[in-house]
Scaffold this active site. Structure first.
Site, short mmCIF file in Angstrom:
data_model
loop_
_atom_site.label_atom_id
_atom_site.label_comp_id
_atom_site.label_asym_id
_atom_site.label_seq_id
_atom_site.Cartn_x
_atom_site.Cartn_y
_atom_site.Cartn_z
N HIS A 78 -4.61 0.40 6.25
CA HIS A 78 -3.37 1.13 6.52
C HIS A 78 -3.50 2.59 6.09
CE1 HIS A 78 0.70 2.58 5.28
NE2 HIS A 78 0.91 2.28 6.56
N GLU A 97 -5.26 4.46 8.69
CA GLU A 97 -4.38 4.76 9.83
C GLU A 97 -3.80 6.16 9.66
OE1 GLU A 97 0.19 3.97 10.77
OE2 GLU A 97 -0.92 2.14 10.27
N HIS A 98 -3.39 6.49 8.44
CA HIS A 98 -2.83 7.81 8.14
C HIS A 98 -3.92 8.87 8.04
CE1 HIS A 98 1.40 6.72 7.11
NE2 HIS A 98 0.84 5.52 6.98
#
Length: 201
Positions: free
Chosen positions: A71, A74-75
Site C-alpha cells: 500500500h 501505491e503512494h
C-alpha cells in the site's frame, strides 16, 4: 409467507433478466516479449481512454515485520521517476484533462488514468515510467509515510468501527498472509530504511 415467496421470486427473475441482458465485452489478450500481459478493449462511444496497470503484488507479498509496504508503494510510485520530476505525475494527467488514482488489496495493486483519447501515449508513457524508472528517494519516502499515516488516522483510527477489518482479519487467518490489512503497521513503515523500500521495488 406467500408474499415473501412472491417477492423473492420476483427478485430472482429480475436478477436473471439483468444478467441475461449484460452486453458481451470483446477484448484482445496477448503477452508482449517482455512478459507484460495486455488486455485491450476498444469502445468508441466516447472519446476517452483508460490506461490501467495491475501488479500482482499486494499485502500478501509483504514480510510479516514490514506490513503495509504494498500500500505504501501505491503512494510512493506517484512521487516521480527518472524522467518525471517529483510531484509532476499528477500534473501531466490533470493538465491533459484526465484523472487518476490507485488502490491496493491483499492480492494486487492497481493504477489507472482516464484521459482524452488522443492522450493514450501519455498514459502509457507514465505507466512505463512508474514500472521501469521510479525514483525511490528519502524525500519521497518521508512524504508518503506521513500521507499513509494520515490515511490510516482518517479511515481506521478515527472512524467508528474503523478497525473492524483489521480485527476480523487477524482472527480469521492465523498463518495466512491475509491476516493483516493492506494499510499495514505504521510502526513497520517507521522502522523501515530506504534500502528496504528499494529492495521491495
Amino acid at each position: 409467507m406467500k408474499k415473501q415467496f412472491l417477492l423473492l421470486s420476483a427478485g430472482v427473475l429480475a436478477a436473471c433478466s439483468v444478467w441475461a441482458q449484460a452486453p458481451k465485452v470483446n477484448f484482445e489478450k496477448y503477452t508482449l516479449p517482455n512478459g507484460l500481459k495486455v488486455i485491450l478493449h476498444r469502445d468508441t462511444t466516447a472519446p476517452v481512454v483508460a490506461v490501467t496497470t495491475l501488479y500482482h503484488v499486494g499485502s500478501k507479498n509483504e514480510d510479516t515485520a514490514r506490513t503495509g509496504f504494498a500500500h505504501f508503494f501505491e503512494h510512493l510510485l506517484f512521487e516521480g521517476s527518472e524522467n518525471v520530476k517529483r510531484g509532476e505525475f499528477d500534473k501531466y494527467i490533470t493538465n491533459a484533462g484526465g484523472a487518476l488514482n490507485a488502490n491496493t488489496s491483499q492480492d494486487r495493486t492497481f493504477y489507472y488514468e482516464l484521459l482524452p483519447a488522443n492522450q493514450l501515449k501519455l498514459g502509457l508513457w507514465l505507466e512505463s515510467e512508474r514500472m521501469m524508472h521510479a525514483k525511490i528517494e528519502q524525500v519521497g519516502v518521508n512524504t508518503q509515510r506521513e500521507v499513509v499515516k494520515e490515511e490510516k488516522r482518517q479511515r481506521v483510527d478515527n472512524r467508528p468501527y474503523g478497525s473492524i477489518l483489521t480485527e476480523i482479519l487477524k482472527r480469521a487467518y492465523r498463518e495466512h498472509p491475509y491476516r493483516w490489512a493492506p494499510i499495514g503497521s505504521m510502526d513497520h513503515l517507521n522502522a523501515a530504511a530506504l534500502d528496504e523500500f528499494i529492495a521491495f521495488y
